[in-house]
Design a protein around this motif. Sequence first.
Motif, mmCIF file in Angstrom:
data_model
loop_
_atom_site.group_PDB
_atom_site.id
_atom_site.type_symbol
_atom_site.label_atom_id
_atom_site.label_comp_id
_atom_site.label_asym_id
_atom_site.label_seq_id
_atom_site.Cartn_x
_atom_site.Cartn_y
_atom_site.Cartn_z
ATOM 1 N N SER A 206 67.251 45.645 80.791
ATOM 2 C CA SER A 206 67.777 46.449 79.687
ATOM 3 C C SER A 206 66.929 47.709 79.573
ATOM 4 O O SER A 206 65.812 47.780 80.120
ATOM 5 C CB SER A 206 67.728 45.660 78.377
ATOM 6 O OG SER A 206 66.379 45.474 77.960
ATOM 7 N N ASP A 207 67.431 48.735 78.886
ATOM 8 C CA ASP A 207 66.658 49.968 78.716
ATOM 9 C C ASP A 207 65.330 49.686 78.016
ATOM 10 O O ASP A 207 64.292 50.249 78.375
ATOM 11 C CB ASP A 207 67.472 50.979 77.897
ATOM 12 C CG ASP A 207 68.683 51.502 78.658
ATOM 13 O OD1 ASP A 207 68.709 51.350 79.895
ATOM 14 O OD2 ASP A 207 69.601 52.047 78.017
ATOM 15 N N ALA A 208 65.383 48.791 77.027
ATOM 16 C CA ALA A 208 64.163 48.464 76.280
ATOM 17 C C ALA A 208 63.141 47.771 77.177
ATOM 18 O O ALA A 208 61.944 48.050 77.105
ATOM 19 C CB ALA A 208 64.505 47.584 75.078
ATOM 20 N N TYR A 212 59.473 49.223 78.193
ATOM 21 C CA TYR A 212 58.277 48.443 77.846
ATOM 22 C C TYR A 212 57.413 48.198 79.084
ATOM 23 O O TYR A 212 56.183 48.359 79.044
ATOM 24 C CB TYR A 212 58.677 47.112 77.211
ATOM 25 C CG TYR A 212 57.499 46.268 76.786
ATOM 26 C CD1 TYR A 212 56.888 46.472 75.552
ATOM 27 C CD2 TYR A 212 56.988 45.277 77.624
ATOM 28 C CE1 TYR A 212 55.789 45.713 75.165
ATOM 29 C CE2 TYR A 212 55.886 44.517 77.249
ATOM 30 C CZ TYR A 212 55.298 44.739 76.020
ATOM 31 O OH TYR A 212 54.216 43.989 75.645
ATOM 32 N N ALA A 213 58.052 47.803 80.191
ATOM 33 C CA ALA A 213 57.301 47.534 81.412
ATOM 34 C C ALA A 213 56.601 48.791 81.916
ATOM 35 O O ALA A 213 55.430 48.754 82.317
ATOM 36 C CB ALA A 213 58.240 46.979 82.487
ATOM 37 N N LYS A 214 57.313 49.914 81.870
ATOM 38 C CA LYS A 214 56.730 51.177 82.338
ATOM 39 C C LYS A 214 55.535 51.571 81.481
ATOM 40 O O LYS A 214 54.480 51.973 82.000
ATOM 41 C CB LYS A 214 57.793 52.265 82.323
ATOM 42 C CG LYS A 214 57.305 53.616 82.819
ATOM 43 C CD LYS A 214 58.434 54.632 82.807
ATOM 44 C CE LYS A 214 57.923 56.011 83.233
ATOM 45 N NZ LYS A 214 59.006 57.029 83.203
ATOM 46 N N GLU A 215 55.677 51.446 80.169
ATOM 47 C CA GLU A 215 54.588 51.799 79.259
ATOM 48 C C GLU A 215 53.383 50.882 79.436
ATOM 49 O O GLU A 215 52.242 51.270 79.168
ATOM 50 C CB GLU A 215 55.086 51.740 77.820
ATOM 51 C CG GLU A 215 56.071 52.857 77.468
ATOM 52 C CD GLU A 215 56.679 52.680 76.099
ATOM 53 O OE1 GLU A 215 56.293 51.718 75.385
ATOM 54 O OE2 GLU A 215 57.550 53.493 75.721
ATOM 55 N N PRO A 220 57.824 51.593 88.048
ATOM 56 C CA PRO A 220 59.234 51.465 88.416
ATOM 57 C C PRO A 220 59.489 52.098 89.782
ATOM 58 O O PRO A 220 58.967 53.174 90.083
ATOM 59 C CB PRO A 220 59.959 52.225 87.306
ATOM 60 C CG PRO A 220 58.976 53.240 86.834
ATOM 61 C CD PRO A 220 57.606 52.644 87.032
ATOM 62 N N VAL A 221 60.270 51.433 90.621
ATOM 63 C CA VAL A 221 60.594 51.961 91.946
ATOM 64 C C VAL A 221 62.087 51.812 92.202
ATOM 65 O O VAL A 221 62.757 50.982 91.602
ATOM 66 C CB VAL A 221 59.809 51.235 93.066
ATOM 67 C CG1 VAL A 221 58.317 51.399 92.881
ATOM 68 C CG2 VAL A 221 60.192 49.760 93.132
ATOM 69 N N GLY A 222 62.602 52.619 93.107
ATOM 70 C CA GLY A 222 63.990 52.497 93.537
ATOM 71 C C GLY A 222 64.062 51.762 94.864
ATOM 72 O O GLY A 222 63.082 51.723 95.615
#
Length: 248
Positions: A206-208, A212-215, A220-222
């Motif tokens: 989810s966006d949330a 949260y994980a990024k913060e 994050p990777v593609g």
Amino acid sequence: MRRFFTEPENINNGTAVLYEDAGHITKVLRMQAGEQILIFDGSGFEYTAVLTEIDKTCCKAQILDKTYSELEPQIKVTVFQGIPKAGKMEQIIQKAVELGVYRIIPVSMERCVSKIEKDKKGTEKIRRWNKVAVEAAKQCGRGMIPVVAFPVDFMEAVGMLKEEQFTFFPYEMLGHAGERNLKEQLQEKREVQSIGFMVGPEGGFSDAEASYAKEAGIIPVGLGKRILRTETVASTLLSILMYEKNEI
């Protein structure tokens, strides 16, 4: 030489006792006393042994030699897998074990369709998943059996991820390379020996959750221009990691 698994506590004073594979040894393989076998205990040790007693419920073998398996990867990779729909988790576990995963932690996330409660039914499911891990380890010749843990919630999973030396999560909204290319990051972190990554369920993060994980410092990777199914992601990433770490 046939290879079988037994718990470490079933090996004492030069004798190994086989319970789970006893029926297979007697009814399917029709092995006899005096035949040599290989035994592994899931902790990294392997034993050359000779069968001494054959029974459909319990077989015994005399240990001839004990060695530590040299087949285990030096790198320890933990997969945090968003719980998928029924049946897919077994495939994910099987392939992850074959590719050298260290442990697998199911994660309850916002878009998970399947839920696992801490009850008798949930415990039985985790037991079955660990049995899949055992069978995969036997098939591919692993010396250790990766543990499939009881599910944790997303927040707890992020906290556990932060304990690894390098952590990331594939996020389809980032397109091909993500904020930084995964290959470049791996090359920068050649000395890293513990890696953790989280995979979203069928509906993804989810966006949330992604925010949260990024913060929290999870990168994050593609994974390219196409969106991979949740049951494809872990095996794809493990293949990449093992290749980059010269384990394949």
